[in-house]
Design a protein around this motif. Structure first.
Motif, PDB file in Angstrom:
ATOM      1  N   GLU A  93       0.859  -1.185   0.000  1.00 15.62           N
ATOM      2  CA  GLU A  93       0.000   0.000   0.000  1.00 15.62           C
ATOM      3  C   GLU A  93       0.890   1.228   0.000  1.00 15.62           C
ATOM      4  OE1 GLU A  93      -3.100   2.278   3.075  1.00 15.62           O
ATOM      5  OE2 GLU A  93      -2.266   0.307   3.563  1.00 15.62           O
ATOM      6  N   ILE A  94       0.567   2.205  -0.820  1.00 19.62           N
ATOM      7  CA  ILE A  94       1.349   3.443  -0.853  1.00 19.62           C
ATOM      8  C   ILE A  94       0.640   4.490  -0.009  1.00 19.62           C
ATOM      9  CG2 ILE A  94       2.285   5.290  -2.295  1.00 19.62           C
ATOM     10  CD1 ILE A  94       2.417   3.321  -4.597  1.00 19.62           C
ATOM     11  N   ILE A  95       1.381   5.063   0.936  1.00 23.52           N
ATOM     12  CA  ILE A  95       0.844   6.112   1.797  1.00 23.52           C
ATOM     13  C   ILE A  95       1.656   7.377   1.557  1.00 23.52           C
ATOM     14  CG2 ILE A  95       0.301   6.792   4.159  1.00 23.52           C
ATOM     15  CD1 ILE A  95       0.354   3.878   4.943  1.00 23.52           C
ATOM     16  N   PHE A  96       0.992   8.436   1.133  1.00 29.39           N
ATOM     17  CA  PHE A  96       1.670   9.695   0.840  1.00 29.39           C
ATOM     18  C   PHE A  96       1.704  10.574   2.088  1.00 29.39           C
ATOM     19  CE2 PHE A  96       0.212   8.103  -3.207  1.00 29.39           C
ATOM     20  CZ  PHE A  96       1.274   8.365  -4.044  1.00 29.39           C
ATOM     21  N   PRO A  97       2.729  11.406   2.230  1.00 32.22           N
ATOM     22  CA  PRO A  97       2.862  12.238   3.442  1.00 32.22           C
ATOM     23  C   PRO A  97       1.643  13.096   3.730  1.00 32.22           C
ATOM     24  CG  PRO A  97       4.888  12.304   2.159  1.00 32.22           C
ATOM     25  CD  PRO A  97       3.871  11.581   1.315  1.00 32.22           C
ATOM     26  N   ASP A  98       0.949  13.546   2.688  1.00 31.59           N
ATOM     27  CA  ASP A  98      -0.221  14.401   2.899  1.00 31.59           C
ATOM     28  C   ASP A  98      -1.459  13.615   3.307  1.00 31.59           C
ATOM     29  OD1 ASP A  98       1.321  16.560   2.180  1.00 31.59           O
ATOM     30  OD2 ASP A  98       0.675  16.548   0.077  1.00 31.59           O
ATOM     31  N   ASP A  99      -1.361  12.288   3.285  1.00 31.31           N
ATOM     32  CA  ASP A  99      -2.530  11.464   3.605  1.00 31.31           C
ATOM     33  C   ASP A  99      -2.719  11.232   5.091  1.00 31.31           C
ATOM     34  OD1 ASP A  99      -3.035  11.261   0.933  1.00 31.31           O
ATOM     35  OD2 ASP A  99      -2.206   9.251   0.683  1.00 31.31           O
ATOM     36  N   PHE A 100      -1.769  11.616   5.886  1.00 26.93           N
ATOM     37  CA  PHE A 100      -1.904  11.405   7.324  1.00 26.93           C
ATOM     38  C   PHE A 100      -1.240  12.552   8.073  1.00 26.93           C
ATOM     39  CE2 PHE A 100       1.929   9.265   5.914  1.00 26.93           C
ATOM     40  CZ  PHE A 100       2.884   9.650   6.850  1.00 26.93           C
ATOM     41  N   HIS A 101      -1.798  12.838   9.249  1.00 27.87           N
ATOM     42  CA  HIS A 101      -1.223  13.868  10.107  1.00 27.87           C
ATOM     43  C   HIS A 101      -0.382  13.171  11.156  1.00 27.87           C
ATOM     44  CE1 HIS A 101      -0.717  17.552  12.338  1.00 27.87           C
ATOM     45  NE2 HIS A 101      -1.210  16.989  13.436  1.00 27.87           N
ATOM     46  N   ALA A 102       0.910  13.292  11.049  1.00 27.69           N
ATOM     47  CA  ALA A 102       1.811  12.570  11.941  1.00 27.69           C
ATOM     48  C   ALA A 102       2.416  13.518  12.959  1.00 27.69           C
ATOM     49  CB  ALA A 102       2.914  11.880  11.145  1.00 27.69           C
ATOM     50  N   THR A 103       2.097  13.302  14.224  1.00 21.22           N
ATOM     51  CA  THR A 103       2.743  14.047  15.294  1.00 21.22           C
ATOM     52  C   THR A 103       3.868  13.196  15.873  1.00 21.22           C
ATOM     53  OG1 THR A 103       1.121  13.181  16.873  1.00 21.22           O
ATOM     54  CG2 THR A 103       0.664  15.330  15.885  1.00 21.22           C
ATOM     55  N   ALA A 104       4.825  13.850  16.461  1.00 20.71           N
ATOM     56  CA  ALA A 104       5.963  13.119  17.023  1.00 20.71           C
ATOM     57  C   ALA A 104       5.475  12.167  18.109  1.00 20.71           C
ATOM     58  CB  ALA A 104       6.982  14.093  17.591  1.00 20.71           C
ATOM     59  N   PRO A 105       5.858  10.902  18.052  1.00 19.20           N
ATOM     60  CA  PRO A 105       5.441   9.958  19.095  1.00 19.20           C
ATOM     61  C   PRO A 105       5.969  10.384  20.460  1.00 19.20           C
ATOM     62  CG  PRO A 105       6.400   8.819  17.192  1.00 19.20           C
ATOM     63  CD  PRO A 105       6.703  10.275  17.025  1.00 19.20           C
ATOM     64  N   LEU A 106       5.270   9.975  21.506  1.00 20.90           N
ATOM     65  CA  LEU A 106       5.653  10.331  22.869  1.00 20.90           C
ATOM     66  C   LEU A 106       6.476   9.199  23.476  1.00 20.90           C
ATOM     67  CD1 LEU A 106       2.240  11.855  23.984  1.00 20.90           C
ATOM     68  CD2 LEU A 106       4.336  13.099  23.433  1.00 20.90           C
ATOM     69  N   PHE A 107       7.773   9.424  23.589  1.00 24.00           N
ATOM     70  CA  PHE A 107       8.689   8.460  24.199  1.00 24.00           C
ATOM     71  C   PHE A 107       9.472   9.163  25.295  1.00 24.00           C
ATOM     72  CE2 PHE A 107       8.812   6.903  19.593  1.00 24.00           C
ATOM     73  CZ  PHE A 107       7.822   5.950  19.798  1.00 24.00           C
ATOM     74  N   ASN A 108      10.298   8.397  26.018  1.00 23.66           N
ATOM     75  CA  ASN A 108      11.175   9.040  26.990  1.00 23.66           C
ATOM     76  C   ASN A 108      12.264   9.836  26.261  1.00 23.66           C
ATOM     77  OD1 ASN A 108      13.501   7.336  26.429  1.00 23.66           O
ATOM     78  ND2 ASN A 108      12.487   5.729  27.591  1.00 23.66           N
TER      79      ASN A 108
END
Length: 399
Positions: A93-108
């Motif tokens: 499946e091809i996912i384009f950057p504009d197809d999802f809103h990606a926030t920085a994951p919450l890690f330590n």
């Protein structure tokens, strides 16, 4: 203009990363100053605008820096992914950057810094090339389900503005002899042709230990094919593998990945941040956020998100049906018994005095009796009496 030095500093800061709307407003201010005869101030704004133009001409954008040394064609919306010859099912499946809103994951802090370093390498391809260094091109992300592995991979792709070729390797396995290996070869050929991030999800589905006596010769040939293609892919683009079961991976597979990043379960402060992230638009008291974080000791980010959803539902229903926080936690623990630590569940359903003592003595919670009373729907004197009763019972038991 009064306070123009402040306005000048604001304009200079805004033009460091300008948008068309910002530039338009500064141009309007320049024209207004010119009209009012403030020639020196107008000239200062003109210099700021000109400097931004020169910087734009000579400095590539983040996207351009991230792609400068990537060979291959651009993937378009009409690009066809390879399919399984026998079933005609798509292999990716091809996912384009504009197809999802990606926030920085919450890690330590340690994991966060490590993940940001991956992105920084790819953003600075040209600088690294001057010292004959290339970014790490293979990354294995592993950890328990729900810890944010896939979200991290998508965030990296979003930051680099590269499309993702998402492959769930368990879907590549075919009952036809030789077909699985051919599917893997076709997928890597496709990924090597285009500028993209190849994301191999459920990586353990194929990359199993070749010496496992339960596996037939076909799966061993498949693993060999995968290793050969990973070797070839290393010279071309970024490949990310994701697995929940690192113990199933062949040692030779581990050696193919330059980065081997374990995503741990979140600690207390990270659990707080996750709860706060998913809480809006509900405004929860800080004591509630802290108790949710304490209650979810050993839980994953996905499990904390599920608890926050339960909390939000419980606080927005009709007044007569509304539940308190402790009742909400009890309901969640009942419906998700395997996801909550036994110690926390036991305390939650224990005598109130025992629960209140644990809450009062926990350094991370740092609860006052007022906090406990607000959560339990009791006044401070009632909380104090229950704590005293609990202390007396423990003294008698010890005696």
């Amino acid at each position: 203009m009064e306070h123009f030095p402040i306005v000048q500093a604001l304009c200079r800061a805004a033009m460091a990363e300008p948008t068309p709307a910002l530039r338009k407003q500064i141009e309007r201010l320049h024209d207004a100053l010119t009209k009012d005869g403030e020639k020196q101030q107008a000239a200062t704004l003109a210099k700021i605008l000109s400097a931004a133009d020169r910087l734009k001409d000579v400095a590539p954008s983040r996207i351009e820096r991230s792609r400068v040394n990537l060979a291959g064609e651009a993937i378009g919306r009409s690009t066809q992914v390879p399919v399984d010859r026998e079933t005609s099912a798509s292999l990716a499946e091809i996912i384009f950057p504009d197809d999802f809103h990606a926030t920085a994951p919450l890690f330590n802090a340690t994991v966060t810094q490590a993940t940001e370093s991956i992105v920084d390498e790819w953003r600075n391809l040209e600088a690294l090339s001057t010292v004959d260094i290339i970014p790490s091109k293979t990354c294995l992300i592993y950890g328990e389900p729900g810890t944010g592995k896939t979200r991290l991979a998508l965030w990296i792709a979003h930051e680099l503005q590269l499309p993702v070729v998402l492959v769930r390797l368990d879907g590549l396995v075919s009952s036809f002899l030789g077909t699985t290996a051919r599917n893997i070869g076709n997928l890597f050929t496709f990924a090597n042709r285009y500028r993209c991030i190849l994301l191999l999800d459920e990586f353990d589905a194929i990359a199993k230990v070749r010496d496992d006596p339960q596996e037939v010769g076909e799966i061993k040939r498949v693993v060999n094919t995968l290793l050969q293609n990973l070797d070839g892919r290393q010279r071309i683009g970024l490949t990310i593998g994701i697995t929940n079961h690192p113990n199933l991976l062949d040692p030779a597979v581990w050696r193919r990945f330059e980065i081997q990043l374990e995503i741990p379960k979140p600690d207390f402060e990270v659990r707080k941040a996750i709860a706060q992230h998913f809480m809006p638009p509900v405004i929860a008291p800080d004591s509630h956020i802290r108790l949710i974080s304490w209650f979810t000791e050993g839980s994953t980010g996905a499990e904390i998100e599920a608890l926050v959803r339960t909390y939000k539902k419980a606080t927005t229903v009709r007044e007569e049906d509304r539940r308190g926080l402790l009742e909400t936690l009890q309901q969640f623990a009942t419906l998700n018994a395997a996801r909550i630590q036994r110690e926390r569940r036991t305390l939650l359903f224990a005598d109130p005095g025992k629960l209140f003592k644990a809450m009062r003595n926990d350094e991370a919670l740092n609860f006052t009796m007022a906090d406990i009373g607000e959560i339990a729907g009791k006044d401070k004197s009632s909380v104090s009496r229950l704590l005293q009763k609990q202390a007396i019972e423990e003294d008698v038991s010890d005696g």
